[in-house]
Design an enzyme around this catalytic site. Structure first.
Site, mmCIF file in Angstrom:
data_model
loop_
_atom_site.group_PDB
_atom_site.id
_atom_site.type_symbol
_atom_site.label_atom_id
_atom_site.label_comp_id
_atom_site.label_asym_id
_atom_site.label_seq_id
_atom_site.Cartn_x
_atom_site.Cartn_y
_atom_site.Cartn_z
ATOM 1 N N CYS A 179 0.256 -5.909 4.697
ATOM 2 C CA CYS A 179 -0.657 -4.801 4.984
ATOM 3 C C CYS A 179 -0.780 -4.437 6.470
ATOM 4 O O CYS A 179 -0.781 -3.251 6.811
ATOM 5 C CB CYS A 179 -2.024 -5.051 4.358
ATOM 6 S SG CYS A 179 -2.541 -6.745 4.269
ATOM 7 N N ARG A 208 2.995 -18.544 2.850
ATOM 8 C CA ARG A 208 1.609 -19.006 2.811
ATOM 9 C C ARG A 208 1.588 -20.530 2.778
ATOM 10 O O ARG A 208 2.361 -21.152 2.044
ATOM 11 C CB ARG A 208 0.866 -18.403 1.610
ATOM 12 C CG ARG A 208 0.781 -16.891 1.710
ATOM 13 C CD ARG A 208 0.004 -16.248 0.583
ATOM 14 N NE ARG A 208 0.071 -14.789 0.685
ATOM 15 C CZ ARG A 208 -0.424 -13.945 -0.206
ATOM 16 N NH1 ARG A 208 -1.047 -14.409 -1.278
ATOM 17 N NH2 ARG A 208 -0.299 -12.632 -0.041
ATOM 18 N N GLN A 226 7.123 -10.419 -2.821
ATOM 19 C CA GLN A 226 6.149 -9.628 -3.570
ATOM 20 C C GLN A 226 6.568 -8.168 -3.533
ATOM 21 O O GLN A 226 7.031 -7.687 -2.498
ATOM 22 C CB GLN A 226 4.764 -9.799 -2.920
ATOM 23 C CG GLN A 226 3.612 -9.272 -3.755
ATOM 24 C CD GLN A 226 2.275 -9.622 -3.115
ATOM 25 O OE1 GLN A 226 2.046 -9.306 -1.957
ATOM 26 N NE2 GLN A 226 1.408 -10.275 -3.858
ATOM 27 N N ASP A 228 5.317 -5.589 -2.792
ATOM 28 C CA ASP A 228 4.098 -5.207 -2.084
ATOM 29 C C ASP A 228 4.089 -3.706 -1.837
ATOM 30 O O ASP A 228 5.099 -3.124 -1.429
ATOM 31 C CB ASP A 228 4.038 -5.958 -0.754
ATOM 32 C CG ASP A 228 2.628 -6.269 -0.328
ATOM 33 O OD1 ASP A 228 1.700 -5.865 -1.040
ATOM 34 O OD2 ASP A 228 2.455 -6.907 0.725
ATOM 35 N N HIS A 230 1.384 -0.283 -0.434
ATOM 36 C CA HIS A 230 0.094 0.156 0.105
ATOM 37 C C HIS A 230 0.017 1.677 0.041
ATOM 38 O O HIS A 230 0.963 2.368 0.403
ATOM 39 C CB HIS A 230 -0.080 -0.343 1.537
ATOM 40 C CG HIS A 230 -0.187 -1.835 1.613
ATOM 41 N ND1 HIS A 230 0.907 -2.641 1.834
ATOM 42 C CD2 HIS A 230 -1.251 -2.666 1.436
ATOM 43 C CE1 HIS A 230 0.520 -3.907 1.812
ATOM 44 N NE2 HIS A 230 -0.778 -3.948 1.578
ATOM 45 N N LYS A 312 -10.974 -6.332 -5.759
ATOM 46 C CA LYS A 312 -9.651 -6.132 -6.354
ATOM 47 C C LYS A 312 -9.717 -6.224 -7.874
ATOM 48 O O LYS A 312 -10.652 -6.798 -8.446
ATOM 49 C CB LYS A 312 -8.664 -7.160 -5.812
ATOM 50 C CG LYS A 312 -9.074 -8.607 -6.049
ATOM 51 C CD LYS A 312 -8.038 -9.581 -5.503
ATOM 52 C CE LYS A 312 -8.453 -11.019 -5.753
ATOM 53 N NZ LYS A 312 -7.387 -11.985 -5.405
ATOM 54 N N HIS A 376 -4.164 -1.673 -1.795
ATOM 55 C CA HIS A 376 -3.091 -2.664 -1.846
ATOM 56 C C HIS A 376 -2.692 -2.806 -3.320
ATOM 57 O O HIS A 376 -3.559 -2.950 -4.176
ATOM 58 C CB HIS A 376 -3.570 -4.028 -1.348
ATOM 59 C CG HIS A 376 -4.239 -4.008 -0.011
ATOM 60 N ND1 HIS A 376 -3.725 -4.657 1.096
ATOM 61 C CD2 HIS A 376 -5.401 -3.444 0.404
ATOM 62 C CE1 HIS A 376 -4.542 -4.494 2.123
ATOM 63 N NE2 HIS A 376 -5.573 -3.755 1.724
#
Length: 520
Positions: A179, A208, A226, A228, A230, A312, A376
């Site tokens: 992000c 992570r 991921q 991912d 946005h 979320k 997200h």
């Protein structure tokens, strides 16, 4: 209530269509080539036994040669060639859906300066789950501090160097999420309200710092990928974008044969470690509640389980052992746009910021900056974790379009014409036209007669000097989705046998590609 849109009819029809292959191909090939079952097989026919324990993706992944782990990088799965095939097909499948859902893919750095993570709030709220990265000291440089972003000494260290945005810095952080990088991209350009929504997608690897005791196969890892994404949108567009994302999830999970077996959970403001005001959180949570109510699906609330920057919606799947895993997610964030000073220009900016419309010409004549909302979203979630769920859900028996072993060509004997024809069949199925490559090597483009058009199909050949029955049994044990046979008659007729069907290699290729395109 307005229900979310159902998956496209073509997709639903493809998923329910019967396979075009014959499940009794072993019997057919034995009858065709006069290979009778052995006495042992006649006295001891195969029996189907119920599994005594649920499928385990770690065992199946090893048996099928999909992935491995190394003590030199705990929690970072190494995908072997067959596992990489499945991984890439999942990623390519998502990429193709981006055309429908309006995402543009970007590629962002793996490491950023600590000053970025301080700006985004990760250093304050997420550092215990991050890794720090320091380069080896150069001549004349001060020694870099050791440890991770979670070290206590980094909290408010007076000795920490002051870092200019355009200067060098000794310590960086491996990104746990994309992000902040996408905020940098949005901030680098000027935007009008007409440009929004802006949707970025990113498949960059994330890291992570999971504790070693929590690591498990592909479900709990330290390095993962991921899908991912946005979405930067106007406040008035938030609910519609969330609905589209939930529709995206439904379509993808239908194609993966997971259906709607997942559940939805709204995760609300954490008690500690959150940024922004309670009023902003209440507004974000209300928007997510309205989208969930409009989805027509059942949902529950996980109190205090939101991300530190916003509430979320989590999509939760259950594995073969009954354990739940969060896969897809939709998160609404008003905080990062504020921290990165993101804005777009719009008429009647005060109304625009509240998600309201006005017809007042005087107000519409006034333009000003407005903060975008940020959503997200991840549809697959961690690709590794979803692969683990799919391995167990399919119990090693992959649908053709995802299968790491899609097809194998078996020879009836080892005569030179039969072996050569088996190789030619594979070349046609994979689109490996040698003439096209020869044209490229001479500096010219491939002609229409010899196009450079690899199919992406995974096809092997078994021309070993063994009986056909033995080869068929091994191919089935190894999990090949389609088993093709070539013999003397096939060489003469320029065909290949698949079950009771005899087709040209080109016809076989087209049928297989149709199975890929319709997710069979």
């Amino acid at each position: 209530m307005v229900r979310s849109r159902a998956p496209p009819r073509a997709l639903t029809a493809a998923l329910t269509r019967r396979p075009w292959t014959c499940p009794s191909c072993t019997f057919f090939h034995r009858r065709r080539y006069s290979q009778k079952p052995s006495r042992h097989e006649q006295k001891n026919p195969p029996t189907t036994q119920q599994p005594t324990e649920p499928p385990d993706h770690r065992k199946l992944g090893t048996q099928q040669g999909l992935f491995m782990n190394s003590v030199y990088s705990p929690g970072s799965p190494i995908f072997l060639p067959r596992g990489a095939r499945v991984f890439n097909r999942l990623v390519d499948f998502l990429r193709k859906q981006y055309v429908r859902y309006g995402f543009e893919e970007v590629i962002t750095p793996t490491i950023y300066k600590k000053s970025l993570w301080a700006k985004s709030g990760h250093l304050e709220n997420y550092k215990d789950d991050m890794y720090s990265v320091t380069g080896y000291a150069k001549s004349g440089d001060p020694p870099a501090s050791a440890g991770s972003c979670g070290d206590e000494g980094d909290k408010h260290s007076a000795a920490a160097p002051e870092v200019q945005e355009d200067g060098e810095e000794g310590e960086y952080g491996l990104k746990p999420m994309n992000c902040p990088g996408h905020c940098i991209i949005f901030a680098s350009q000027h935007h009008s309200y007409r440009d929004l929504p802006v949707r970025y997608a990113d498949f960059s690897p994330l890291h992570r710092n999971e504790i070693s005791g929590a690591l498990s196969g592909l479900t709990r890892v330290r390095r993962f990928h991921q899908d991912d994404g946005h979405i930067f949108c106007r406040p008035i567009q938030v609910e519609d974008e969330i609905k589209k994302t939930l529709d995206f999830v439904k379509v993808v999970y239908t194609a993966l044969r997971l259906g709607v077996s997942y559940r939805l959970a709204l995760s609300t403001r954490p008690k500690d470690h959150f940024i922004g005001t309670e009023e902003e959180w209440d507004r974000a949570e209300d928007a997510l509640r309205r989208a969930l109510e409009s989805s027509g699906m059942a949902w529950s609330v996980n109190e205090g389980d939101g991300a530190f920057y916003g509430p979320k919606i989590d999509i939760i799947l259950t594995d073969s052992d009954g354990k739940e895993h969060q896969t897809a997610t939709v998160q609404l964030d008003f905080q990062l746009p504020k921290r990165f000073e993101l804005e777009y220009q719009a008429p009647a900016p005060e109304h625009e910021a509240r998600g309201e419309t006005t017809e007042d010409p005087e107000l519409l004549a006034s333009y000003g900056p407005v903060r975008p909302a940020m959503i997200h979203r991840a549809v697959l979630g961690s690709v590794e974790r979803l692969m683990a769920i799919l391995i167990e859900s399919y119990n090693g028996k992959w649908p053709f379009w995802l299968s790491p072993r899609q097809a194998i060509v078996l020879t009836v004997n080892t005569s030179e014409p039969v072996v050569r024809w088996a190789e030619e069949v594979r070349n046609v199925l994979t689109g490996n036209d040698s003439s096209a490559y020869e044209e490229l090597q001479t500096g010219s483009l491939p002609s229409a007669e010899n196009p450079l058009r690899p199919t992406g199909l995974a096809v092997d050949v078994d021309s070993s000097a063994r009986s056909l029955g033995s080869k068929i049994r091994e191919a089935k044990t190894n999990g090949y989705s389609q088993i093709l046979v070539v013999g003397e008659q096939d060489v003469e007729n320029k065909q290949v046998s698949l079950g009771k069907q005899r087709m040209s290699p080109a016809e076989t290729r087209d049928k297989m590609l149709n199975m890929v395109h319709t997710f069979q």
